[in-house]
Design a protein around this motif. Sequence first.
Motif, PDB file in Angstrom:
ATOM      1  N   VAL A  91       0.889  -1.412   0.124  1.00 24.93           N
ATOM      2  CA  VAL A  91      -0.317   0.054   0.183  1.00 24.93           C
ATOM      3  C   VAL A  91       0.943   1.598   0.226  1.00 24.93           C
ATOM      4  CG1 VAL A  91      -1.843   1.195   1.164  1.00 24.93           C
ATOM      5  CG2 VAL A  91      -1.842  -1.337   1.406  1.00 24.93           C
ATOM      6  N   TYR A  92       0.755   2.197  -1.018  1.00 24.14           N
ATOM      7  CA  TYR A  92       1.421   3.319  -0.937  1.00 24.14           C
ATOM      8  C   TYR A  92       0.516   5.295  -0.735  1.00 24.14           C
ATOM      9  CZ  TYR A  92       4.005   0.154  -3.790  1.00 24.14           C
ATOM     10  OH  TYR A  92       4.475  -1.225  -4.413  1.00 24.14           O
ATOM     11  N   ASP A  93       1.051   5.823   0.297  1.00 23.10           N
ATOM     12  CA  ASP A  93       0.979   7.110   0.282  1.00 23.10           C
ATOM     13  C   ASP A  93       0.320   7.677  -1.333  1.00 23.10           C
ATOM     14  OD1 ASP A  93      -0.499   6.871   2.860  1.00 23.10           O
ATOM     15  OD2 ASP A  93       1.711   6.942   3.702  1.00 23.10           O
ATOM     16  N   THR A  94       1.554   6.930  -1.757  1.00 26.71           N
ATOM     17  CA  THR A  94       2.184   8.371  -2.367  1.00 26.71           C
ATOM     18  C   THR A  94       2.639   6.637  -3.876  1.00 26.71           C
ATOM     19  OG1 THR A  94       4.539   8.892  -1.850  1.00 26.71           O
ATOM     20  CG2 THR A  94       2.928  10.306  -1.972  1.00 26.71           C
ATOM     21  N   MET A  95       2.102   7.601  -5.117  1.00 24.33           N
ATOM     22  CA  MET A  95       2.515   6.118  -6.531  1.00 24.33           C
ATOM     23  C   MET A  95       4.154   5.974  -6.017  1.00 24.33           C
ATOM     24  SD  MET A  95      -0.094   5.715  -7.975  1.00 24.33           S
ATOM     25  CE  MET A  95       0.270   4.914  -9.623  1.00 24.33           C
ATOM     26  N   PRO A  96       4.078   4.646  -6.488  1.00 23.79           N
ATOM     27  CA  PRO A  96       5.669   4.287  -6.891  1.00 23.79           C
ATOM     28  C   PRO A  96       6.679   4.759  -7.760  1.00 23.79           C
ATOM     29  CG  PRO A  96       4.057   2.693  -6.723  1.00 23.79           C
ATOM     30  CD  PRO A  96       2.921   3.658  -6.170  1.00 23.79           C
ATOM     31  N   ASP A  97       7.490   4.130  -8.053  1.00 21.38           N
ATOM     32  CA  ASP A  97       8.557   4.626  -9.239  1.00 21.38           C
ATOM     33  C   ASP A  97       8.007   3.917 -10.107  1.00 21.38           C
ATOM     34  OD1 ASP A  97       9.779   4.096 -10.926  1.00 21.38           O
ATOM     35  OD2 ASP A  97      11.858   3.693 -10.136  1.00 21.38           O
ATOM     36  N   LEU A  98       6.722   3.963 -11.741  1.00 21.79           N
ATOM     37  CA  LEU A  98       6.854   2.706 -12.181  1.00 21.79           C
ATOM     38  C   LEU A  98       7.263   2.387 -13.658  1.00 21.79           C
ATOM     39  CD1 LEU A  98       3.182   4.730 -12.224  1.00 21.79           C
ATOM     40  CD2 LEU A  98       3.588   3.101 -11.002  1.00 21.79           C
ATOM     41  N   GLU A  99       8.712   2.698 -13.873  1.00 18.68           N
ATOM     42  CA  GLU A  99      10.017   2.751 -14.686  1.00 18.68           C
ATOM     43  C   GLU A  99       9.532   0.188 -14.907  1.00 18.68           C
ATOM     44  OE1 GLU A  99      14.396   1.961 -15.396  1.00 18.68           O
ATOM     45  OE2 GLU A  99      13.367   2.484 -13.333  1.00 18.68           O
ATOM     46  N   GLY A 100       9.187   0.367 -16.010  1.00 17.51           N
ATOM     47  CA  GLY A 100       9.072  -0.876 -16.591  1.00 17.51           C
ATOM     48  C   GLY A 100       7.186  -1.562 -16.437  1.00 17.51           C
ATOM     49  N   TYR A 101       6.885  -0.589 -16.443  1.00 15.77           N
ATOM     50  CA  TYR A 101       5.444  -0.940 -16.189  1.00 15.77           C
ATOM     51  C   TYR A 101       4.634  -0.415 -17.276  1.00 15.77           C
ATOM     52  CZ  TYR A 101       5.308  -3.084 -11.036  1.00 15.77           C
ATOM     53  OH  TYR A 101       5.673  -3.088 -10.350  1.00 15.77           O
ATOM     54  N   SER A 102       3.940  -1.173 -18.316  1.00 13.40           N
ATOM     55  CA  SER A 102       2.095  -0.824 -18.865  1.00 13.40           C
ATOM     56  C   SER A 102       1.232   0.242 -17.749  1.00 13.40           C
ATOM     57  CB  SER A 102       2.743  -1.565 -19.884  1.00 13.40           C
ATOM     58  OG  SER A 102       3.649  -1.349 -20.758  1.00 13.40           O
ATOM     59  N   SER A 103       1.079   0.787 -18.799  1.00 12.89           N
ATOM     60  CA  SER A 103      -0.524   1.525 -18.483  1.00 12.89           C
ATOM     61  C   SER A 103      -1.484   1.525 -19.431  1.00 12.89           C
ATOM     62  CB  SER A 103       0.206   2.748 -18.088  1.00 12.89           C
ATOM     63  OG  SER A 103      -1.001   3.686 -17.553  1.00 12.89           O
ATOM     64  N   THR A 104      -2.728   1.079 -18.249  1.00 12.21           N
ATOM     65  CA  THR A 104      -3.815   0.836 -19.339  1.00 12.21           C
ATOM     66  C   THR A 104      -5.331   1.898 -18.606  1.00 12.21           C
ATOM     67  OG1 THR A 104      -5.247  -0.439 -20.329  1.00 12.21           O
ATOM     68  CG2 THR A 104      -4.930  -1.557 -18.339  1.00 12.21           C
ATOM     69  N   PRO A 105      -5.852   2.115 -19.002  1.00 12.64           N
ATOM     70  CA  PRO A 105      -7.490   2.987 -18.614  1.00 12.64           C
ATOM     71  C   PRO A 105      -7.935   1.530 -17.567  1.00 12.64           C
ATOM     72  CG  PRO A 105      -6.820   3.173 -20.508  1.00 12.64           C
ATOM     73  CD  PRO A 105      -6.091   2.208 -20.356  1.00 12.64           C
ATOM     74  N   LEU A 106      -8.495   2.495 -16.436  1.00 14.39           N
ATOM     75  CA  LEU A 106      -9.229   1.093 -15.645  1.00 14.39           C
ATOM     76  C   LEU A 106     -10.679   1.702 -14.685  1.00 14.39           C
ATOM     77  CD1 LEU A 106      -8.442  -1.165 -13.521  1.00 14.39           C
ATOM     78  CD2 LEU A 106      -7.943   0.374 -11.460  1.00 14.39           C
ATOM     79  N   PHE A 107     -11.377   1.205 -15.358  1.00 16.05           N
ATOM     80  CA  PHE A 107     -13.010   1.253 -15.186  1.00 16.05           C
ATOM     81  C   PHE A 107     -13.081   0.606 -14.035  1.00 16.05           C
ATOM     82  CE2 PHE A 107     -11.953   1.216 -19.764  1.00 16.05           C
ATOM     83  CZ  PHE A 107     -11.974   1.656 -20.041  1.00 16.05           C
ATOM     84  N   PHE A 108     -14.168   1.624 -12.779  1.00 20.04           N
ATOM     85  CA  PHE A 108     -13.993   1.493 -11.697  1.00 20.04           C
ATOM     86  C   PHE A 108     -16.025   1.143 -11.725  1.00 20.04           C
ATOM     87  CE2 PHE A 108     -15.145   2.744  -6.682  1.00 20.04           C
ATOM     88  CZ  PHE A 108     -14.497   1.320  -6.296  1.00 20.04           C
ATOM     89  N   ASN A 109     -16.214   0.523 -11.857  1.00 25.25           N
ATOM     90  CA  ASN A 109     -18.148   0.532 -11.512  1.00 25.25           C
ATOM     91  C   ASN A 109     -18.355  -0.261 -10.539  1.00 25.25           C
ATOM     92  OD1 ASN A 109     -20.860   0.726 -12.543  1.00 25.25           O
ATOM     93  ND2 ASN A 109     -20.732  -0.625 -13.071  1.00 25.25           N
ATOM     94  N   ASP A 110     -19.259  -0.368  -9.183  1.00 23.39           N
ATOM     95  CA  ASP A 110     -19.847  -0.256  -8.459  1.00 23.39           C
ATOM     96  C   ASP A 110     -18.775  -1.095  -7.646  1.00 23.39           C
ATOM     97  OD1 ASP A 110     -22.021  -0.954  -6.802  1.00 23.39           O
ATOM     98  OD2 ASP A 110     -23.043  -2.842  -8.316  1.00 23.39           O
ATOM     99  N   GLY A 111     -17.554  -0.416  -7.363  1.00 26.58           N
ATOM    100  CA  GLY A 111     -16.732  -2.083  -6.792  1.00 26.58           C
ATOM    101  C   GLY A 111     -16.181  -2.716  -7.372  1.00 26.58           C
ATOM    102  N   GLN A 112     -16.478  -2.817  -8.714  1.00 30.90           N
ATOM    103  CA  GLN A 112     -15.499  -3.610  -9.451  1.00 30.90           C
ATOM    104  C   GLN A 112     -14.933  -2.829 -10.267  1.00 30.90           C
ATOM    105  OE1 GLN A 112     -18.959  -5.428 -11.073  1.00 30.90           O
ATOM    106  NE2 GLN A 112     -18.577  -7.128  -9.819  1.00 30.90           N
ATOM    107  N   PHE A 113     -13.592  -3.428 -10.815  1.00 32.81           N
ATOM    108  CA  PHE A 113     -12.526  -3.020 -11.805  1.00 32.81           C
ATOM    109  C   PHE A 113     -13.055  -3.529 -13.559  1.00 32.81           C
ATOM    110  CE2 PHE A 113      -9.930  -2.586  -7.538  1.00 32.81           C
ATOM    111  CZ  PHE A 113      -9.921  -1.130  -7.597  1.00 32.81           C
ATOM    112  N   PHE A 114     -12.590  -2.686 -14.351  1.00 26.69           N
ATOM    113  CA  PHE A 114     -13.052  -3.542 -16.121  1.00 26.69           C
ATOM    114  C   PHE A 114     -11.289  -3.200 -16.436  1.00 26.69           C
ATOM    115  CE2 PHE A 114     -17.054  -4.244 -14.007  1.00 26.69           C
ATOM    116  CZ  PHE A 114     -17.750  -4.893 -14.469  1.00 26.69           C
ATOM    117  N   ILE A 115     -10.906  -3.793 -16.861  1.00 29.48           N
ATOM    118  CA  ILE A 115      -9.945  -2.623 -18.194  1.00 29.48           C
ATOM    119  C   ILE A 115     -10.685  -3.023 -19.309  1.00 29.48           C
ATOM    120  CG2 ILE A 115      -8.004  -2.821 -16.291  1.00 29.48           C
ATOM    121  CD1 ILE A 115      -7.367  -5.958 -18.389  1.00 29.48           C
ATOM    122  N   ALA A 116      -9.993  -3.085 -20.335  1.00 30.80           N
ATOM    123  CA  ALA A 116     -10.149  -3.364 -21.815  1.00 30.80           C
ATOM    124  C   ALA A 116      -9.219  -3.541 -22.636  1.00 30.80           C
ATOM    125  CB  ALA A 116     -10.517  -1.798 -22.723  1.00 30.80           C
TER     126      ALA A 116
END
Length: 244
Positions: A91-116
Amino acid sequence: MVNGKDSLDLMFQIAMEDASLSPDRTRKADHILFKNEISNGNTVKIGSKEYKNIRFFDNELTGHEADGKIGTGIFKGKAFKIDYDNHQFVVYDTMPDLEGYSSTPLFFNDGQFFIAADNIIDNQQQEVYFLLQSGYSGGILYSNEFADGKQLDQKLKVSGEKILKNSAGQSVITKQGILPFLKIDNIVLKDVSAGFFAGDLKTQKVSYFGADLLRRFNWIFDADRNRVYIQKSKYFNAPYYKII
């Protein structure tokens, strides 16, 4: 520990925000008080961390040997990481180093996570919104709408099939296919295990991104739940789990 009294084994479930108890639990939960199968205002302690105002639902099925489930609400307002390489939640208070990570939109609906993600079927690219579902042990499970609309029964190589019938003689047919390519941002998985239903009874309303796919990545969710960052885990090239 729940409410400082009940020691329970709770399985993490990414597809829910609250918590729940199983009707098959083996440990006592006498200090979680329910009204109409809902209990509000509970305190949950995990290690040295204490989380307040946790809602529990009663009588929800859960994984083998678990007394219940707990969802993502304990990370509310925080960025968090699911680290399959080291079998940790961070768990982080601020975003950690994201080197080496890819990013994709996250869709949050009614307590659930969706990705495309892009699905390559019969040499055509189809975008699908997947519910991140750690409660499904397989890879992909397609919704009935997508499976029927894209004629997956004809277009995917089927590796297994199971037929069940109810007392009225109606059939539920579970088929396990092989998806040639699944693309998330710039990461491509090959020959992905992909299930779908056929037959008379069809109740799968959304498509699942199951536990066998989740473990192939390390995940960092931002505090606002707008984006998720992924990198390949040590399980990325592991053999796919066989449902059938």
